[in-house]
Design a protein around this motif. Sequence first.
Motif, PDB file in Angstrom:
ATOM      1  N   GLY A  91      -5.202  -7.605  -6.146  1.00  0.00           N
ATOM      2  CA  GLY A  91      -4.982  -7.026  -7.467  1.00  0.00           C
ATOM      3  C   GLY A  91      -3.814  -6.074  -7.560  1.00  0.00           C
ATOM      4  O   GLY A  91      -3.703  -5.330  -8.527  1.00  0.00           O
ATOM      5  N   ASP A  92      -2.955  -6.040  -6.534  1.00  0.00           N
ATOM      6  CA  ASP A  92      -1.765  -5.185  -6.470  1.00  0.00           C
ATOM      7  C   ASP A  92      -2.149  -3.762  -6.057  1.00  0.00           C
ATOM      8  O   ASP A  92      -3.303  -3.358  -6.128  1.00  0.00           O
ATOM      9  CB  ASP A  92      -1.016  -5.165  -7.799  1.00  0.00           C
ATOM     10  CG  ASP A  92       0.447  -4.720  -7.629  1.00  0.00           C
ATOM     11  OD1 ASP A  92       0.856  -4.439  -6.496  1.00  0.00           O
ATOM     12  OD2 ASP A  92       1.173  -4.666  -8.631  1.00  0.00           O
ATOM     13  N   LEU A  93      -1.146  -3.018  -5.616  1.00  0.00           N
ATOM     14  CA  LEU A  93      -1.349  -1.619  -5.248  1.00  0.00           C
ATOM     15  C   LEU A  93      -1.629  -0.795  -6.498  1.00  0.00           C
ATOM     16  O   LEU A  93      -1.104  -1.075  -7.574  1.00  0.00           O
ATOM     17  CB  LEU A  93      -0.108  -1.059  -4.559  1.00  0.00           C
ATOM     18  CG  LEU A  93       0.105  -1.329  -3.069  1.00  0.00           C
ATOM     19  CD1 LEU A  93       0.287  -2.809  -2.797  1.00  0.00           C
ATOM     20  CD2 LEU A  93       1.292  -0.542  -2.557  1.00  0.00           C
ATOM     21  N   ASN A  94      -2.473   0.215  -6.344  1.00  0.00           N
ATOM     22  CA  ASN A  94      -2.610   1.208  -7.408  1.00  0.00           C
ATOM     23  C   ASN A  94      -1.332   2.035  -7.488  1.00  0.00           C
ATOM     24  O   ASN A  94      -0.540   2.069  -6.546  1.00  0.00           O
ATOM     25  CB  ASN A  94      -3.815   2.113  -7.132  1.00  0.00           C
ATOM     26  CG  ASN A  94      -5.131   1.370  -7.228  1.00  0.00           C
ATOM     27  OD1 ASN A  94      -5.321   0.528  -8.113  1.00  0.00           O
ATOM     28  ND2 ASN A  94      -6.041   1.663  -6.308  1.00  0.00           N
ATOM     29  N   MET A  95      -1.118   2.703  -8.610  1.00  0.00           N
ATOM     30  CA  MET A  95       0.080   3.521  -8.767  1.00  0.00           C
ATOM     31  C   MET A  95       0.151   4.616  -7.713  1.00  0.00           C
ATOM     32  O   MET A  95       1.232   5.076  -7.341  1.00  0.00           O
ATOM     33  CB  MET A  95       0.112   4.134 -10.165  1.00  0.00           C
ATOM     34  CG  MET A  95       0.233   3.105 -11.283  1.00  0.00           C
ATOM     35  SD  MET A  95       1.758   2.141 -11.170  1.00  0.00           S
ATOM     36  CE  MET A  95       2.942   3.380 -11.668  1.00  0.00           C
ATOM     37  N   SER A  96      -0.993   5.029  -7.196  1.00  0.00           N
ATOM     38  CA  SER A  96      -1.038   6.091  -6.192  1.00  0.00           C
ATOM     39  C   SER A  96      -0.866   5.577  -4.767  1.00  0.00           C
ATOM     40  O   SER A  96      -0.828   6.364  -3.825  1.00  0.00           O
ATOM     41  CB  SER A  96      -2.370   6.847  -6.292  1.00  0.00           C
ATOM     42  OG  SER A  96      -3.454   5.944  -6.181  1.00  0.00           O
ATOM     43  N   GLY A  97      -0.763   4.253  -4.592  1.00  0.00           N
ATOM     44  CA  GLY A  97      -0.618   3.686  -3.260  1.00  0.00           C
ATOM     45  C   GLY A  97       0.811   3.821  -2.741  1.00  0.00           C
ATOM     46  O   GLY A  97       1.771   3.529  -3.454  1.00  0.00           O
ATOM     47  N   ILE A  98       0.957   4.266  -1.478  1.00  0.00           N
ATOM     48  CA  ILE A  98       2.285   4.371  -0.870  1.00  0.00           C
ATOM     49  C   ILE A  98       2.852   2.976  -0.657  1.00  0.00           C
ATOM     50  O   ILE A  98       2.167   2.085  -0.155  1.00  0.00           O
ATOM     51  CB  ILE A  98       2.204   5.139   0.463  1.00  0.00           C
ATOM     52  CG1 ILE A  98       1.785   6.589   0.200  1.00  0.00           C
ATOM     53  CG2 ILE A  98       3.536   5.100   1.203  1.00  0.00           C
ATOM     54  CD1 ILE A  98       1.592   7.414   1.446  1.00  0.00           C
ATOM     55  N   ARG A  99       4.119   2.786  -1.030  1.00  0.00           N
ATOM     56  CA  ARG A  99       4.732   1.459  -1.024  1.00  0.00           C
ATOM     57  C   ARG A  99       5.110   0.973   0.375  1.00  0.00           C
ATOM     58  O   ARG A  99       5.457  -0.184   0.550  1.00  0.00           O
ATOM     59  CB  ARG A  99       5.956   1.436  -1.930  1.00  0.00           C
ATOM     60  CG  ARG A  99       5.707   0.979  -3.375  1.00  0.00           C
ATOM     61  CD  ARG A  99       4.451   1.523  -3.988  1.00  0.00           C
ATOM     62  NE  ARG A  99       4.213   0.969  -5.317  1.00  0.00           N
ATOM     63  CZ  ARG A  99       3.122   1.137  -6.010  1.00  0.00           C
ATOM     64  NH1 ARG A  99       2.130   1.859  -5.517  1.00  0.00           N
ATOM     65  NH2 ARG A  99       2.966   0.610  -7.215  1.00  0.00           N
ATOM     66  N   THR A 100       5.087   1.836   1.376  1.00  0.00           N
ATOM     67  CA  THR A 100       5.257   1.395   2.760  1.00  0.00           C
ATOM     68  C   THR A 100       3.876   1.110   3.312  1.00  0.00           C
ATOM     69  O   THR A 100       3.088   2.028   3.575  1.00  0.00           O
ATOM     70  CB  THR A 100       5.963   2.461   3.613  1.00  0.00           C
ATOM     71  OG1 THR A 100       7.269   2.685   3.083  1.00  0.00           O
ATOM     72  CG2 THR A 100       6.097   1.995   5.058  1.00  0.00           C
ATOM     73  N   ILE A 101       3.563  -0.183   3.472  1.00  0.00           N
ATOM     74  CA  ILE A 101       2.224  -0.576   3.889  1.00  0.00           C
ATOM     75  C   ILE A 101       2.225  -0.943   5.370  1.00  0.00           C
ATOM     76  O   ILE A 101       3.278  -1.076   5.995  1.00  0.00           O
ATOM     77  CB  ILE A 101       1.707  -1.760   3.041  1.00  0.00           C
ATOM     78  CG1 ILE A 101       2.556  -3.014   3.293  1.00  0.00           C
ATOM     79  CG2 ILE A 101       1.695  -1.398   1.567  1.00  0.00           C
ATOM     80  CD1 ILE A 101       2.049  -4.229   2.553  1.00  0.00           C
ATOM     81  N   GLU A 102       1.046  -1.107   5.929  1.00  0.00           N
ATOM     82  CA  GLU A 102       0.910  -1.368   7.362  1.00  0.00           C
ATOM     83  C   GLU A 102       0.105  -2.643   7.583  1.00  0.00           C
ATOM     84  O   GLU A 102      -0.898  -2.880   6.910  1.00  0.00           O
ATOM     85  CB  GLU A 102       0.214  -0.183   8.042  1.00  0.00           C
ATOM     86  CG  GLU A 102       0.186  -0.264   9.550  1.00  0.00           C
ATOM     87  CD  GLU A 102      -0.339   1.018  10.180  1.00  0.00           C
ATOM     88  OE1 GLU A 102      -0.266   1.149  11.410  1.00  0.00           O
ATOM     89  OE2 GLU A 102      -0.821   1.893   9.424  1.00  0.00           O
ATOM     90  N   VAL A 103       0.568  -3.465   8.523  1.00  0.00           N
ATOM     91  CA  VAL A 103      -0.155  -4.672   8.925  1.00  0.00           C
ATOM     92  C   VAL A 103      -0.621  -4.492  10.361  1.00  0.00           C
ATOM     93  O   VAL A 103       0.185  -4.223  11.257  1.00  0.00           O
ATOM     94  CB  VAL A 103       0.727  -5.935   8.811  1.00  0.00           C
ATOM     95  CG1 VAL A 103      -0.004  -7.150   9.382  1.00  0.00           C
ATOM     96  CG2 VAL A 103       1.118  -6.189   7.359  1.00  0.00           C
TER      97      VAL A 103
END
Length: 255
Positions: free
Chosen positions: A172-184
């Motif tokens: 459902g996509d990142l929330n606006m508060s989610g940091i755009r650098t994500i981790e796998v």
Amino acid sequence: MQRIKKIVLAFIVLTITSCASRKEIVYFQKDQVDQSKTNTTYKTVFKADDLLQITVSALNSEAVKPFNLQTVSYSLSTDSPTGRPQQQTYLIDNEGFIDFPVLGRLKLAGLSRTEAIELLKNKLSPDYVKNPTINIKITNFSITVLGDVKMPGRFTIPNERISVLEAVGLAGDLNMSGIRTIEVKREENNEIKSYKLDLRSNEVFNSPAYYLQQNDVVYVEPNRSSSQDAAYNKNTGLFISLGSVIISLISILTR
């Protein structure tokens, strides 16, 4: 005149804040895509705990029957078969092996689909099946998306191919508060490896983790203000209760 200066200053601050927010939120804004470096290749590599469906076909249908076993469920009360037969699946054990009919134990972990098919063909032909066609499918291929997204969860991927962007879309996509650098998080050679992907940059397409592998975990960290709000909301009830107790004690002592 002083009032006009204040309005202009407020407008400048608002503009700067808006620009900063946009830089933290918008995807693919930092650079251009370098097509020569774009990760367009994808290869499934079998791992321990993969559940495989292996189908062997050939012109001689009788010759392939021992290699296409079917399983059925039985009723506990009547001891009779129930439902439709399902094709046998093979679990890769912790040592990387499956137990295949007639051929016995075969090590498939660490092999690509092409390599595993070639191995089976060499084992089957020409002694058991002439010119066999083999198809291998992972029936439990899934990935997990956690953290600051709209719909976190575990997702089954039928076609065994999914990019990190598609995984974010499934959640459902990142929330606006989610940091755009994500981790796998990925298990490789019995170790957990981490890959950082900045969704604000087109460099995401060049990452070795752009295409996810089975059992990968995608984590989206909430920003600082969101974390602080969560901590505040969590402790608010405790503070109110503690305050009520203190007020009650003071009332009793001052009577």
